[in-house]
Design an enzyme around this catalytic site. Structure first.
Site, mmCIF file in Angstrom:
data_model
loop_
_atom_site.group_PDB
_atom_site.id
_atom_site.type_symbol
_atom_site.label_atom_id
_atom_site.label_comp_id
_atom_site.label_asym_id
_atom_site.label_seq_id
_atom_site.Cartn_x
_atom_site.Cartn_y
_atom_site.Cartn_z
ATOM 1 N N VAL A 1 31.266 -21.321 -49.826
ATOM 2 C CA VAL A 1 30.009 -20.447 -49.155
ATOM 3 C C VAL A 1 28.910 -21.201 -49.315
ATOM 4 C CG1 VAL A 1 28.701 -18.540 -49.587
ATOM 5 C CG2 VAL A 1 31.242 -18.347 -50.713
ATOM 6 N N GLU B 1 26.156 -20.776 -42.594
ATOM 7 C CA GLU B 1 26.121 -19.229 -41.992
ATOM 8 C C GLU B 1 25.316 -18.862 -41.535
ATOM 9 O OE1 GLU B 1 26.240 -20.075 -45.575
ATOM 10 O OE2 GLU B 1 25.307 -18.974 -46.736
ATOM 11 N N ASP C 1 8.366 -24.123 -3.527
ATOM 12 C CA ASP C 1 8.310 -23.942 -2.436
ATOM 13 C C ASP C 1 6.243 -24.347 -2.127
ATOM 14 O OD1 ASP C 1 6.929 -21.714 -3.806
ATOM 15 O OD2 ASP C 1 8.301 -20.464 -2.961
ATOM 16 N N ASP D 1 10.669 -17.355 -3.401
ATOM 17 C CA ASP D 1 9.716 -15.640 -3.133
ATOM 18 C C ASP D 1 10.278 -14.701 -2.398
ATOM 19 O OD1 ASP D 1 8.546 -17.095 -1.188
ATOM 20 O OD2 ASP D 1 6.972 -17.369 -2.075
ATOM 21 N N ASP E 1 15.690 -15.626 -0.214
ATOM 22 C CA ASP E 1 16.041 -16.848 -1.186
ATOM 23 C C ASP E 1 16.694 -16.540 -2.196
ATOM 24 O OD1 ASP E 1 13.609 -18.447 0.088
ATOM 25 O OD2 ASP E 1 12.310 -17.767 -1.170
ATOM 26 N N ASN F 1 23.999 -30.144 -46.250
ATOM 27 C CA ASN F 1 24.658 -28.951 -46.711
ATOM 28 C C ASN F 1 26.021 -30.343 -47.143
ATOM 29 O OD1 ASN F 1 24.585 -26.301 -46.300
ATOM 30 N ND2 ASN F 1 24.961 -26.366 -44.216
ATOM 31 N N GLU G 1 24.847 -31.651 -50.285
ATOM 32 C CA GLU G 1 25.383 -30.761 -51.981
ATOM 33 C C GLU G 1 27.426 -30.926 -52.142
ATOM 34 O OE1 GLU G 1 25.065 -26.226 -50.560
ATOM 35 O OE2 GLU G 1 23.430 -27.321 -50.145
HETATM 36 P P1 ATP Z 1 6.392 -21.819 1.402
HETATM 37 O O1 ATP Z 1 8.056 -21.313 1.904
HETATM 38 O O2 ATP Z 1 6.146 -23.332 0.669
HETATM 39 O O3 ATP Z 1 6.017 -20.496 0.947
HETATM 40 P P2 ATP Z 1 5.149 -20.976 4.031
HETATM 41 O O4 ATP Z 1 4.517 -19.501 3.347
HETATM 42 O O5 ATP Z 1 4.416 -21.848 4.962
HETATM 43 O O6 ATP Z 1 5.865 -21.793 2.772
HETATM 44 P P3 ATP Z 1 7.214 -19.112 5.074
HETATM 45 O O7 ATP Z 1 6.999 -18.269 4.927
HETATM 46 O O8 ATP Z 1 8.956 -19.872 5.446
HETATM 47 O O9 ATP Z 1 7.189 -20.587 4.297
HETATM 48 O O10 ATP Z 1 6.569 -19.034 6.547
HETATM 49 C C1 ATP Z 1 7.118 -20.299 8.062
HETATM 50 C C2 ATP Z 1 5.626 -20.313 8.410
HETATM 51 O O11 ATP Z 1 5.889 -18.932 9.266
HETATM 52 C C3 ATP Z 1 4.187 -20.499 8.255
HETATM 53 O O12 ATP Z 1 4.598 -22.290 8.073
HETATM 54 C C4 ATP Z 1 3.591 -19.986 9.620
HETATM 55 O O13 ATP Z 1 3.895 -21.133 9.975
HETATM 56 C C5 ATP Z 1 4.710 -18.299 10.158
HETATM 57 N N1 ATP Z 1 3.790 -17.491 9.101
HETATM 58 C C6 ATP Z 1 3.723 -17.199 7.893
HETATM 59 N N2 ATP Z 1 3.753 -15.836 7.216
HETATM 60 C C7 ATP Z 1 3.377 -15.120 8.528
HETATM 61 C C8 ATP Z 1 2.960 -13.727 8.867
HETATM 62 N N3 ATP Z 1 3.075 -13.415 8.369
HETATM 63 N N4 ATP Z 1 3.073 -13.827 10.012
HETATM 64 C C9 ATP Z 1 3.974 -14.681 11.280
HETATM 65 N N5 ATP Z 1 3.818 -15.841 11.401
HETATM 66 C C10 ATP Z 1 3.510 -16.327 9.621
#
Ligand code: ATP
Length: 946
Positions: free
Chosen positions: A297, A302, A344, A661, A665, A727, A730
């Protein structure tokens, strides 16, 4: 009381009938009071889980281990032994072992509770949230609080929290795979169905457990909890049991292996004793058996699995305090061995506080002054506000259309601070528009009315809205904003003053050059374009116009936005690199912006290449495999590109931690070794897919989490080193004590004045005591040791590397042997004969009980000193001596308990000890300290050899 009579009916009833049936209002939703009443009446919106195990069952479970069975057998043997001796006195052995069993169970129960508490707290932090309308206000609530009648607001990336009937939908796509198995997202439509349909065809319903991949919608909740469709599928309810991680598997394996080894050794020891001693009575046999069981033991660690889970759980709690919420303690291991962090850019490396700094249109450029979201500043050329003319016309149009084609809003709080609701990129247009003309938002909202939207996705990199222009007789205009390179592809004209002219090759080249200039200055670029729709096109588009409308656009201009890097990021990147971890930026942004920020932050050196999504698509797998080794910046990537990059990195043997995000993704996060979701900007779907959630969206937090992951792994090795060598000590003491009894004079004496048939180096109760005080809290204290300075200066551990390598096993054996030898030699000192002459300093010397007490005390002390040794394989025990007060507390407590066992009368009876005087204590301490000196010497040699 559940107001839904029949799950089938909702899709064939029109939306108003459903709203009426569930007694709610489409505009204002339920009142908070009504929602509370319904929540009490119908219960929380959760699926039934396995009933929680009651405390008494958890206590009982502590006794369900083969080792405890061994101890229970030992109690039985002890009671029999007591019976054989005609129930003389107290059955001390049995009582002590019973106390050990109870104490072990109590500790196990408490430790388990602590681990469970930490995990439950994390679960609360990662609870899914839903957007609802209540009391006419839009708010976020925990999805478990949804009730029938709630108006659910759906947007891209949301996890659908309950079953609901749609009342509105704009390009709403929902991934229903968990429910229907359909792998493509389904386009939803609020129209009433003519007849009942199967689940997958109920286009006007959304269901709990599915995810919105695109678009927006409004729906009225029709079922919650077990009344939902997913609740009806019983098989889905069974929680998928977590596969043990390689670490857990290895530790279980080690535990099992040791168990078997110890039992074999025990059988040999017991067999040898029975063979070589002069056994005459049953009580002798029972005594030897009892001893054998105690040895088995004590020698099996354990406590290992319990300590492992507590150490992981406490580590996870520490990480949560630093904003990294690890959903499963087992991910800690992968975090600690990450070799690549793929991150990103926007929001993670940068602050995501967008401010438009430059505007370029056909007639010229301007600079925008003022930082942050306060709409205070100017749009100027050469330091002067823009005067009447073509430039002002173009730039007014650009900012006005840029603001129209977005969904965010700007508001001033009571303390005067300006805050953004929605996407910061979109808000930047609103701010700049106000800087140009204070009243612009009011004028714009009077002039235009939104009639449709083609949403933004990170694949499309643009979005458009359809706006009715009341100043132009109700003309419908398509207004687009997006990545300039993407938008330009769709343009045929360019805005010049109040007119347009065709876009030729030179014009295109000029625009792209302007974009490059902005990007080279680390600015995020966005462009704005538009097209007045013809009457046919404008009509009949509904709320979900087709993306085919985005053609033959008029390019208005480009803006450059500043998005400052987070201050702590450059340091964190340097730390990651020093720790042998490559940082890779994967962004949707423009390659030049990405490259510039990457080099500013130290991700790349001058001359490093950037790979774009398009270039990546053109590469063969073999070329890509080569490229991922060199490339640290990927720009204009799509979610599919991310997946590919991860697969290639993993194929190259890398352990990848990856951030994300957006809803798209999620697959990449799942396939990475550690998927990291953004707590603030991340969607519910990514949070679900990820193993770690960053509460502050900050890259530096990932590096903190890696440090913590590495430290936890180090600590696991520390307590393993400690437990195993103790252990081993021992087992070897007992084994060598029996085999070499004559060598140390153990068989040439008598036990307590009477000649005994069997003379054991330690008593069963002593072994159990040793086990109890040295195996628990000192090991736990090592499990929470603070990180050593070297934790982030060495290379990542190989994910498949063993927790205990050969060098560590060798160390365990050596230290175990040293402990055994010093304990046995101490006994020898107090016994006539043997290797060391009996020391006669004390009148009691020569007494078997004194020898045994001294040997036993040396063992305990050596174990406690080993606690300090075990903190590192190469660093001296005297370094960082006072950084962990828990070790001192654990060692102090154990030492006090040992003094009690040796110097308090009634404990002497229970443990077969005799009081030691100060000299004897000092001799024991000196002997025990050999383990410290030996270990120091060993570390010196190892460092010398390295
Ligand atoms: P990451 O990928 O690092 O978060 P990001 O925000 O640039 O960067 P996406 O969100 O894919 O990546 O955006 C890609 C591209 O789309 C941007 O570089 C921008 O030119 C365009 N974009 C981003 N947000 C908008 C929006 N709300 N409306 C229109 N175009 C946008």
């Amino acid at each position: 009381m559940n107001p839904l009579p029949n799950r089938e009916n909702w899709s064939v009833q029109n939306a108003d009938a459903v709203l009426h049936a569930v007694k709610t209002d489409a505009i204002t939703g339920l009142t908070e009071q009504e929602a509370a009443v319904r929540l009490t009446a119908n219960g929380r919106n959760e699926l039934e889980q396995a009933p929680t195990v009651p405390a008494w069952q958890r206590i009982l479970a502590q006794f369900q281990s083969p080792l405890i069975y061994l101890l229970l057998a030992a109690i039985a043997i002890a009671v029999v032994a007591w019976g054989v001796e005609s129930f003389k006195g107290w059955p001390i052995d049995a009582l002590v072992i019973a106390a050990v069993v109870l104490l072990n169970a109590a500790l196990g129960y408490l430790e388990e509770g602590k681990a469970r508490g930490a995990v439950a707290a994390l679960a609360r932090m990662t609870e899914a949230r839903s957007s609802v309308i209540r009391n006419g206000q839009r708010l976020q609530i925990n999805s478990v609080e949804l009730v029938v009648g709630d108006m659910l607001v759906l947007a891209e990336g949301d996890a659908v929290g309950a079953d609901a009937r749609l009342t509105q939908a704009a390009s709403l796509h929902v991934m229903e795979a968990p429910l229907t198995g359909e792998s493509q997202a389904v386009l939803k439509n609020p129209a009433t169905l003519a007849q009942s349909a199967s689940l997958g065809d109920k286009l006007n319903m959304v269901f709990k457990g599915t995810a919105v991949t695109q678009g927006t919608g409004l729906a009225v909740v029709t079922a919650t909890g077990m009344a939902t469709e997913i609740g009806a599928i019983a098989s889905l309810l069974k929680e998928v049991k977590d596969e043990p991680t390689p670490l857990e598997k290895e530790i279980t394996h080690i535990g099992r292996l040791l168990g078997i080894a110890v039992i074999i050794i025990t059988v040999i020891v017991v067999g040898t004793i029975l063979l070589i001693s002069d056994i005459q009575t049953t009580s002798d046999v029972v005594g030897v058996l009892l001893f054998g069981v105690a040895l088995a033991v004590a020698a099996v660690p354990e406590g290992l699995p319990a300590i492992l889970s507590v150490v992981l759980a406490l580590g996870v709690r520490r990480m949560a305090a630093r904003n990294a919420i690890v959903k499963k303690p087992s991910s800690v291991e992968a975090l600690g061995s990450a070799t690549v962090i793929a991150t990103d850019k926007t929001g993670t490396l940068t602050r995501s506080e967008m401010t438009i700094e430059q505007i370029i249109t056909a007639t010229g450029n301007s600079r925008v002054t003022g930082v942050g979201y306060a709409p205070q500043g100017h749009v100027q050329q050469d330091g002067q506000d823009l005067g009447e003319g073509a430039l002002l016309d173009e730039q007014t149009l650009l900012l006005s259309y840029g603001s129209l084609a977005g969904n965010s809003s700007l508001a001033q709080s009571a303390d005067g601070q300006w805050a953004v609701h929605g996407d910061p990129t979109e808000a930047a247009f609103l701010v700049a528009e106000c800087k140009l003309l204070q009243d612009a938002p009011i004028l714009r909202s009077k002039r235009y009315a939104r009639v449709g939207e083609i949403p933004f996705t990170s694949e499309r990199k643009m979005m458009s809205t359809l706006e009715v222009d009341h100043d132009q007789g109700g003309q419908i205009i398509l207004v687009s904003k997006g990545a300039p390179d993407v938008l330009l592809e769709k343009c045929t004209h360019v805005q010049t003053g109040q007119t347009t002219r065709p876009l030729d090759e030179a014009g295109r080249a000029q625009i792209l050059e302007a974009v490059d200039t902005l990007s080279d200055a680390a600015l995020r670029t966005l462009a704005v374009a538009y097209r007045p729709l013809s009457a046919d096109e404008g009509q009949g588009q509904g709320k979900t116009p087709t993306a085919a409308l985005e053609r033959d656009l008029v390019y208005v201009g480009t803006v450059g936005m500043m998005d400052p890097p987070r201050e702590e990021v450059a340091v964190a990147i340097a730390q990651a690199q020093a720790a042998g971890i490559r940082v890779v930026m994967i962004t949707g942004d423009h390659p030049r912006t990405a490259a510039r920020i990457a080099s500013d932050l130290g991700i790349t050196k001058a001359g490093d290449a950037t790979l774009t999504g398009l270039e990546l698509d053109a590469l063969s797998d073999a070329d890509l495999a080569q490229a991922v080794r060199r490339t640290s910046v990927y720009a204009r990537v799509s979610p599919a590109n991310k997946l590919k990059i991860i697969a290639m990195l993993q194929a190259d043997g890398q352990v990848v931690a990856m951030t994300g995000d957006g809803v798209n993704d999620a697959p990449a996060l799942k396939s990475a070794n550690v998927g990291v979701a953004m707590g603030i900007s991340g969607t519910e779907v990514t949070k679900e897919a990820a193993k770690v959630i960053l509460a502050d969206d900050n890259f530096a937090t990932i590096v903190d989490a890696v440090r913590e992951g590495r430290n936890i792994f180090d600590n696991i090795r520390k307590f393993l080193r400690y437990l195993l060598s103790s252990n081993m000590g021992e087992v070897l003491t007992v084994f060598l004590g029996v085999v070499g009894a004559s060598m140390i004079g153990l068989n040439s004496t008598s036990d307590n004045g009477k000649t005994a048939a069997v003379i054991l180096p330690l008593l069963a109760t002593q072994i159990l005591w040793l086990n109890l005080i040295t195996d628990t809290w000192p090991a736990l204290a090592l499990g929470i040791d603070p990180p050593t300075p070297s934790v982030m200066t060495r290379k990542p551990r190989h994910i498949n590397a063993r927790v205990i390598d050969f060098r560590m096993w060798l160390g365990v054996f050596e230290i175990g042997l040293v402990i055994a030898v010093v304990a046995l030699l101490t006994m020898d000192m107090y016994l006539p004969g043997g290797l060391i002459a009996q020391i006669d300093a004390d009148t009691r010397a020569g007494d078997m009980a004194t020898a045994r007490t001294a040997g036993f005390t040396v063992l305990v002390m050596a174990h406690l000193l080993q606690c300090f040794n075990a903190r590192s394989e190469t660093t001296s025990a005297f370094a960082n001596l006072f950084t962990n007060r828990w070790i001192w507390a654990a060692v102090g407590l154990s030492a006090v308990l040992q003094i009690a066992v040796v110097n308090i009368g009634f404990l002497n009876v229970a443990f077969g000890t005799v009081p030691l005087n100060l000299d004897q204590w000092l001799i024991c301490l000196a002997m025990a300290s050999v383990v410290l000196w030996y270990s120091e010497l060993r570390k010196l040699l190892l460092n010398f050899a390295a």
